[in-house]
Design a protein around this motif. Sequence first.
Motif, PDB file in Angstrom:
ATOM      1  N   VAL A  81       2.318  -7.261  -4.598  1.00  0.00           N
ATOM      2  CA  VAL A  81       1.845  -6.035  -3.940  1.00  0.00           C
ATOM      3  C   VAL A  81       1.152  -6.372  -2.629  1.00  0.00           C
ATOM      4  N   VAL A  82       0.256  -7.357  -2.678  1.00  0.00           N
ATOM      5  CA  VAL A  82      -0.472  -7.765  -1.469  1.00  0.00           C
ATOM      6  C   VAL A  82       0.494  -8.314  -0.427  1.00  0.00           C
ATOM      7  N   GLY A  83       1.487  -9.091  -0.877  1.00  0.00           N
ATOM      8  CA  GLY A  83       2.481  -9.632   0.050  1.00  0.00           C
ATOM      9  C   GLY A  83       3.261  -8.539   0.751  1.00  0.00           C
ATOM     10  N   SER A  84       3.615  -7.479   0.016  1.00  0.00           N
ATOM     11  CA  SER A  84       4.368  -6.385   0.630  1.00  0.00           C
ATOM     12  C   SER A  84       3.511  -5.569   1.585  1.00  0.00           C
ATOM     13  N   ILE A  85       2.221  -5.499   1.328  1.00  0.00           N
ATOM     14  CA  ILE A  85       1.310  -4.740   2.197  1.00  0.00           C
ATOM     15  C   ILE A  85       1.012  -5.500   3.485  1.00  0.00           C
ATOM     16  N   THR A  86       0.667  -6.772   3.339  1.00  0.00           N
ATOM     17  CA  THR A  86       0.171  -7.547   4.478  1.00  0.00           C
ATOM     18  C   THR A  86       1.245  -8.388   5.160  1.00  0.00           C
ATOM     19  N   GLY A  87       2.362  -8.619   4.460  1.00  0.00           N
ATOM     20  CA  GLY A  87       3.378  -9.513   5.004  1.00  0.00           C
ATOM     21  C   GLY A  87       3.011 -10.969   4.858  1.00  0.00           C
ATOM     22  N   ILE A  88       1.921 -11.239   4.137  1.00  0.00           N
ATOM     23  CA  ILE A  88       1.440 -12.608   3.940  1.00  0.00           C
ATOM     24  C   ILE A  88       1.309 -12.858   2.446  1.00  0.00           C
ATOM     25  N   ARG A  89       1.994 -13.866   1.945  1.00  0.00           N
ATOM     26  CA  ARG A  89       1.915 -14.189   0.520  1.00  0.00           C
ATOM     27  C   ARG A  89       0.846 -15.247   0.290  1.00  0.00           C
ATOM     28  N   VAL A  90      -0.095 -14.919  -0.569  1.00  0.00           N
ATOM     29  CA  VAL A  90      -1.179 -15.836  -0.897  1.00  0.00           C
ATOM     30  C   VAL A  90      -0.685 -16.840  -1.934  1.00  0.00           C
ATOM     31  N   SER A  91      -0.861 -18.130  -1.656  1.00  0.00           N
ATOM     32  CA  SER A  91      -0.345 -19.165  -2.569  1.00  0.00           C
ATOM     33  C   SER A  91      -1.311 -19.480  -3.703  1.00  0.00           C
TER      34      SER A  91
END
Length: 243
Positions: free
Chosen positions: A155-165
């Motif tokens: 969800v966060v990746g789709s919102i921000t365009g940044i995937r947290v590892s």
Amino acid sequence: MSDARPDPDELLARVRAADERAARGTLKIYFGASAGVGKTFAMLKAAQRLREQQVDVVVGVVETHGRQDTAELLQGLERLPLRSLPSQGRELAEFDLDAALARRPAVLLVDELAHSNAPGSRHPKRWQDIAELQAAGIAVISTVNVQHLESLNDVVGSITGIRVSETVPDHVFDEADEVVLVDLPTDDLLRRLKEGKVYLPEQAERALQNFFRKGNLMALRELALRRTADRVDDDVRSYRREQ
């Protein structure tokens, strides 16, 4: 007439579970929407209050990220030395789990729950260090941002365009004894960022252009508020069921 007597096996299981919880150290998490909302600051304020109450509270690891007001709150608190680990030709300073277990304070501060430990550490993740500390009967206080919860990673990746590892399994968050939401309105957070109170100037400029866009922060704040509300609902249901 129905037999309303409780099941002896169920009662015994409850007693054993209660004994295990009593022996296990507690976990308190300061939870926020993003970096800069004040989680570490709030954690250190709580530690200073404990120190004033003569509680044996020790700093295992705290990341100030160069924030002066946060660093000042470390004054007077005992701090464990960090452990140096070689990695790709340089030395990394890591939380020393064995030193913490040997010192065995009543309460230990272990910042950044989602942190990945350097190669050579006993556990790959800091939340696993914390689980071992709890098993030893040590109460731990930590911090985490909403984007690090495993179930919200996509969800966060789709919102921000940044995937947290770096992520934390949701059960760690859900099973914590206490979660404190540290909330800051989006405009206030952006002002803090521009004033250099979150990152150094060069980092702050990059953050404003990427992760710290206003729309991203508003969405992350909503996620944090919703996730906290879900946890409160679960706590209420569990309490009613147990009672």
